[in-house]
Design a protein around this motif. Structure first.
Motif, PDB file in Angstrom:
ATOM      1  N   GLN A 296       0.821  -1.202   0.000  1.00 40.37           N
ATOM      2  CA  GLN A 296       0.000   0.000   0.000  1.00 40.37           C
ATOM      3  C   GLN A 296       0.862   1.262   0.000  1.00 40.37           C
ATOM      4  O   GLN A 296       0.427   2.311  -0.466  1.00 40.37           O
ATOM      5  CB  GLN A 296      -0.927   0.022   1.210  1.00 40.37           C
ATOM      6  N   CYS A 297       2.065   1.164   0.549  1.00 34.65           N
ATOM      7  CA  CYS A 297       2.969   2.310   0.560  1.00 34.65           C
ATOM      8  C   CYS A 297       4.000   2.245  -0.550  1.00 34.65           C
ATOM      9  O   CYS A 297       4.486   3.270  -1.016  1.00 34.65           O
ATOM     10  CB  CYS A 297       3.706   2.383   1.905  1.00 34.65           C
ATOM     11  N   ASP A 298       4.362   1.027  -0.960  1.00 36.89           N
ATOM     12  CA  ASP A 298       5.479   0.859  -1.881  1.00 36.89           C
ATOM     13  C   ASP A 298       5.069   0.797  -3.342  1.00 36.89           C
ATOM     14  O   ASP A 298       5.890   1.019  -4.228  1.00 36.89           O
ATOM     15  CB  ASP A 298       6.253  -0.414  -1.536  1.00 36.89           C
ATOM     16  N   ALA A 299       3.809   0.461  -3.612  1.00 38.33           N
ATOM     17  CA  ALA A 299       3.406   0.228  -4.987  1.00 38.33           C
ATOM     18  C   ALA A 299       3.210   1.547  -5.743  1.00 38.33           C
ATOM     19  O   ALA A 299       2.560   2.465  -5.267  1.00 38.33           O
ATOM     20  CB  ALA A 299       2.112  -0.582  -5.019  1.00 38.33           C
ATOM     21  N   LEU A 300       3.798   1.596  -6.928  1.00 35.50           N
ATOM     22  CA  LEU A 300       3.562   2.726  -7.823  1.00 35.50           C
ATOM     23  C   LEU A 300       2.204   2.551  -8.494  1.00 35.50           C
ATOM     24  O   LEU A 300       1.682   1.433  -8.580  1.00 35.50           O
ATOM     25  CB  LEU A 300       4.664   2.788  -8.883  1.00 35.50           C
ATOM     26  N   PRO A 301       1.616   3.643  -8.980  1.00 37.85           N
ATOM     27  CA  PRO A 301       0.352   3.514  -9.708  1.00 37.85           C
ATOM     28  C   PRO A 301       0.487   2.520 -10.865  1.00 37.85           C
ATOM     29  O   PRO A 301       1.562   2.371 -11.461  1.00 37.85           O
ATOM     30  CB  PRO A 301       0.110   4.943 -10.221  1.00 37.85           C
ATOM     31  N   LEU A 302      -0.621   1.843 -11.177  1.00 35.43           N
ATOM     32  CA  LEU A 302      -0.592   0.770 -12.165  1.00 35.43           C
ATOM     33  C   LEU A 302      -0.049   1.236 -13.512  1.00 35.43           C
ATOM     34  O   LEU A 302       0.733   0.522 -14.154  1.00 35.43           O
ATOM     35  CB  LEU A 302      -2.002   0.190 -12.335  1.00 35.43           C
ATOM     36  N   HIS A 303      -0.431   2.438 -13.948  1.00 39.58           N
ATOM     37  CA  HIS A 303       0.030   2.886 -15.267  1.00 39.58           C
ATOM     38  C   HIS A 303       1.540   3.110 -15.290  1.00 39.58           C
ATOM     39  O   HIS A 303       2.187   2.932 -16.320  1.00 39.58           O
ATOM     40  CB  HIS A 303      -0.703   4.161 -15.691  1.00 39.58           C
ATOM     41  N   VAL A 304       2.121   3.460 -14.124  1.00 33.30           N
ATOM     42  CA  VAL A 304       3.571   3.632 -14.039  1.00 33.30           C
ATOM     43  C   VAL A 304       4.260   2.282 -14.082  1.00 33.30           C
ATOM     44  O   VAL A 304       5.273   2.086 -14.763  1.00 33.30           O
ATOM     45  CB  VAL A 304       3.959   4.404 -12.759  1.00 33.30           C
ATOM     46  N   VAL A 305       3.706   1.306 -13.352  1.00 27.40           N
ATOM     47  CA  VAL A 305       4.263  -0.040 -13.346  1.00 27.40           C
ATOM     48  C   VAL A 305       4.222  -0.647 -14.744  1.00 27.40           C
ATOM     49  O   VAL A 305       5.205  -1.239 -15.218  1.00 27.40           O
ATOM     50  CB  VAL A 305       3.496  -0.938 -12.353  1.00 27.40           C
ATOM     51  N   GLU A 306       3.089  -0.474 -15.416  1.00 24.89           N
ATOM     52  CA  GLU A 306       2.947  -1.041 -16.759  1.00 24.89           C
ATOM     53  C   GLU A 306       3.916  -0.383 -17.735  1.00 24.89           C
ATOM     54  O   GLU A 306       4.496  -1.052 -18.600  1.00 24.89           O
ATOM     55  CB  GLU A 306       1.507  -0.866 -17.246  1.00 24.89           C
ATOM     56  N   ALA A 307       4.133   0.916 -17.605  1.00 28.08           N
ATOM     57  CA  ALA A 307       5.063   1.617 -18.497  1.00 28.08           C
ATOM     58  C   ALA A 307       6.492   1.125 -18.313  1.00 28.08           C
ATOM     59  O   ALA A 307       7.279   1.081 -19.266  1.00 28.08           O
ATOM     60  CB  ALA A 307       4.990   3.123 -18.257  1.00 28.08           C
ATOM     61  N   ALA A 308       6.835   0.760 -17.064  1.00 26.88           N
ATOM     62  CA  ALA A 308       8.212   0.352 -16.766  1.00 26.88           C
ATOM     63  C   ALA A 308       8.494  -1.091 -17.149  1.00 26.88           C
ATOM     64  O   ALA A 308       9.664  -1.482 -17.256  1.00 26.88           O
ATOM     65  CB  ALA A 308       8.506   0.566 -15.286  1.00 26.88           C
ATOM     66  N   GLN A 309       7.449  -1.894 -17.345  1.00 24.20           N
ATOM     67  CA  GLN A 309       7.655  -3.303 -17.683  1.00 24.20           C
ATOM     68  C   GLN A 309       8.339  -3.428 -19.041  1.00 24.20           C
ATOM     69  O   GLN A 309       7.841  -2.947 -20.056  1.00 24.20           O
ATOM     70  CB  GLN A 309       6.316  -4.048 -17.693  1.00 24.20           C
ATOM     71  N   GLY A 310       9.506  -4.058 -19.041  1.00 25.64           N
ATOM     72  CA  GLY A 310      10.272  -4.217 -20.273  1.00 25.64           C
ATOM     73  C   GLY A 310      11.062  -2.994 -20.673  1.00 25.64           C
ATOM     74  O   GLY A 310      11.733  -3.002 -21.718  1.00 25.64           O
ATOM     75  N   HIS A 311      10.979  -1.944 -19.863  1.00 23.70           N
ATOM     76  CA  HIS A 311      11.683  -0.702 -20.208  1.00 23.70           C
ATOM     77  C   HIS A 311      12.517  -0.181 -19.036  1.00 23.70           C
ATOM     78  O   HIS A 311      12.738   1.028 -18.905  1.00 23.70           O
ATOM     79  CB  HIS A 311      10.676   0.359 -20.662  1.00 23.70           C
ATOM     80  N   THR A 312      12.964  -1.092 -18.183  1.00 23.84           N
ATOM     81  CA  THR A 312      13.810  -0.742 -17.044  1.00 23.84           C
ATOM     82  C   THR A 312      15.197  -1.341 -17.259  1.00 23.84           C
ATOM     83  O   THR A 312      15.332  -2.565 -17.395  1.00 23.84           O
ATOM     84  CB  THR A 312      13.219  -1.263 -15.727  1.00 23.84           C
ATOM     85  N   LEU A 313      16.199  -0.485 -17.304  1.00 25.44           N
ATOM     86  CA  LEU A 313      17.574  -0.917 -17.539  1.00 25.44           C
ATOM     87  C   LEU A 313      18.309  -1.065 -16.213  1.00 25.44           C
ATOM     88  O   LEU A 313      18.049  -0.320 -15.265  1.00 25.44           O
ATOM     89  CB  LEU A 313      18.320   0.111 -18.402  1.00 25.44           C
ATOM     90  N   ASP A 314      19.256  -2.001 -16.147  1.00 24.30           N
ATOM     91  CA  ASP A 314      20.170  -2.025 -15.009  1.00 24.30           C
ATOM     92  C   ASP A 314      21.398  -1.179 -15.358  1.00 24.30           C
ATOM     93  O   ASP A 314      21.572  -0.744 -16.504  1.00 24.30           O
ATOM     94  CB  ASP A 314      20.552  -3.450 -14.617  1.00 24.30           C
ATOM     95  N   ALA A 315      22.246  -0.937 -14.372  1.00 21.12           N
ATOM     96  CA  ALA A 315      23.384  -0.035 -14.570  1.00 21.12           C
ATOM     97  C   ALA A 315      24.354  -0.564 -15.613  1.00 21.12           C
ATOM     98  O   ALA A 315      24.895   0.207 -16.426  1.00 21.12           O
ATOM     99  CB  ALA A 315      24.089   0.191 -13.234  1.00 21.12           C
ATOM    100  N   ALA A 316      24.582  -1.868 -15.614  1.00 22.46           N
ATOM    101  CA  ALA A 316      25.527  -2.441 -16.584  1.00 22.46           C
ATOM    102  C   ALA A 316      25.028  -2.258 -18.012  1.00 22.46           C
ATOM    103  O   ALA A 316      25.813  -1.963 -18.936  1.00 22.46           O
ATOM    104  CB  ALA A 316      25.744  -3.921 -16.276  1.00 22.46           C
ATOM    105  N   THR A 317      23.726  -2.418 -18.218  1.00 21.67           N
ATOM    106  CA  THR A 317      23.159  -2.236 -19.561  1.00 21.67           C
ATOM    107  C   THR A 317      23.275  -0.790 -20.007  1.00 21.67           C
ATOM    108  O   THR A 317      23.614  -0.509 -21.173  1.00 21.67           O
ATOM    109  CB  THR A 317      21.693  -2.687 -19.583  1.00 21.67           C
ATOM    110  N   LEU A 318      23.018   0.141 -19.101  1.00 21.90           N
ATOM    111  CA  LEU A 318      23.156   1.551 -19.463  1.00 21.90           C
ATOM    112  C   LEU A 318      24.605   1.865 -19.807  1.00 21.90           C
ATOM    113  O   LEU A 318      24.866   2.602 -20.774  1.00 21.90           O
ATOM    114  CB  LEU A 318      22.672   2.441 -18.324  1.00 21.90           C
ATOM    115  N   ARG A 319      25.556   1.336 -19.058  1.00 25.29           N
ATOM    116  CA  ARG A 319      26.963   1.598 -19.381  1.00 25.29           C
ATOM    117  C   ARG A 319      27.303   1.075 -20.776  1.00 25.29           C
ATOM    118  O   ARG A 319      27.991   1.739 -21.555  1.00 25.29           O
ATOM    119  CB  ARG A 319      27.879   0.951 -18.346  1.00 25.29           C
TER     120      ARG A 319
END
Length: 419
Positions: A296-319
């Motif tokens: 209830q405190c940690d969850a981002l809004p659903l549309h934010v979670v859905e936008a980030a799915q498959g589009h979140t990079l880790d640091a090594a990938t960004l480098r």
């Protein structure tokens, strides 16, 4: 079910005065049971003893009182010191954290020599330096749904100095379930709030704030900052309320939310009311165990979670992608969505700064090249995820850095400054 309170720990502190919104007779115990003042105590507390509203009996009430302070940080620092200085006989402090150098800007309970030590140990030593006769009960643990009512139930009064929403709901519920008055405070940047939650004579925290705000919509002090002196003002105001409740004097902040603006040097007041439909203190309560689910405190809004799915990079990938950009094998824009003052502390080379607010207003979208992919980052990944949802909804090809620049420093550039 509420956890039973051991005999002798919870006193009969309710009186006719509560109908007027305050504890007119304090936290009462049979007068004969209260400790008598010795010669040193008469000298130490002489400035209290000559106040008619306090006097000898009032000081004996303070010496007899048991107060729990949740958190030995910004608010807990002045609270613990002033409770001890006032002669509160037993003070509990619960905190599972250790002292870090970033704490010292506002947490005056601790010093350089305490770095790396548990905060409860440092707090106990600071109180002992002030008055070794005060008993400090150390709870070096996290307050949880399993232990909250048992720990809270040992005390007459709780002072909440928590810095997160999950703990605030947990403390509130435990206090309601055990019938313990709660003095609450909150700070952010230049603003502070203080009140007393004490149903049924006024609202509880959930009456006014039924649900926590969506994750990321209210920055923490770690993200938004706090003026170092602000906790002194709010923590001291909390102690004033605690002493009034113990002594049974004045008009405690029951049903009144005190607001402080340090920039304007103003104090104002807002009336707050008990909600008969409140799930924890209302006419038909449904909460039987304290606290709320973590998501209830940690969850981002659903549309934010859905936008980030498959589009979140880790640091090594960004480098790797930055290396490819430098060699011409890839082209994208790296955007730092933090505030300019944060960028002055650290940054990822090759990024441009466009604060999150400009994306929320739509202005930043006019600066982007629709044909060029975007990679976003912030401090910890929450703000960049929110901006990612905006940018992708506008039709741009975008990713963001999970964990933000904090993850980048942890994994790629540990020599960079942290905040």
């Amino acid at each position: 079910m509420t956890t039973p309170v051991p005999d002798g720990l919870k006193r009969d502190h309710l009186s006719d005065g509560l109908k007027r919104g305050h504890l007119s007779d304090g936290l009462k115990r049979d007068h004969a049971e209260r400790p008598r003042l010795d010669r040193d105590q008469v000298t130490r507390y002489s400035r209290h003893l000559i106040i008619p509203e306090v006097g000898v009996d009032g000081q004996r009430r303070l010496l007899d009182a048991r107060v729990l302070v949740v958190g030995a940080g910004g608010l807990g620092s002045p609270a613990l010191l002033y409770l001890a200085a006032a002669g509160v006989g037993t003070i509990g402090v619960i905190d599972d954290d250790v002292v870090e150098i970033s704490n010292l800007q506002r947490q005056v309970l601790h010093g350089v020599g305490d770095l790396g030590r548990p905060k409860v140990e440092s707090a106990a030593e600071a109180v002992a330096r002030l008055d070794p006769a005060v008993t400090v009960e150390q709870h070096q643990e996290r307050l949880t749904r399993e232990n909250a009512t048992e720990i809270v139930g040992r005390y007459d009064l709780v002072l909440d100095g928590a810095d997160n929403f999950a703990t605030r709901y947990l403390v509130n519920d435990a206090c309601v379930l055990t019938g313990t008055p709660l003095v609450w405070g909150s700070i952010f940047r230049f603003d502070g709030q203080v009140t007393v939650w004490n149903p049924p004579h006024g609202p509880c925290y959930r009456c006014v704030f039924p649900e926590p705000p969506p994750a990321g919509t209210v920055p923490s002090c770690a993200e938004g900052g706090v003026l170092g002196v602000l906790p002194a003002a709010i923590g001291s105001a909390q102690v004033a309320e605690a002493l009034k409740l113990i002594l049974g004097i004045g008009e405690p902040l029951i049903g009144r939310l005190l607001l402080h603006d340090a920039l304007r040097a103003t104090w104002s007041e807002l009336a707050v009311e008990r909600d008969p439909a409140c799930v924890v203190c209302g006419d038909a309560p449904t909460v039987v165990a304290p606290g709320i689910d973590a998501d209830q405190c940690d969850a981002l809004p659903l549309h934010v979670v859905e936008a980030a799915q498959g589009h979140t990079l880790d640091a090594a990938t960004l480098r790797r992608r930055l290396t490819d950009r430098e060699s011409g094998r890839e082209d994208f824009e790296l955007i730092d969505v933090r505030e300019p003052n944060e960028v002055e502390i650290n940054r990822i080379d090759g990024s441009v700064n466009i604060p999150k607010g400009l994306f929320e207003s739509g202005e930043a979208l006019t600066r982007l090249d629709p044909s060029r992919p975007v990679v976003l980052y912030c401090k910890g990944g929450v703000r960049s995820a929110q901006v990612l949802a905006i940018v992708r909804a506008a039709g741009f090809d975008a990713d963001h850095l999970g964990g933000g620049i904090t993850a980048w420093i942890d994994q790629i550039e540990p020599e960079q400054l942290r905040y």
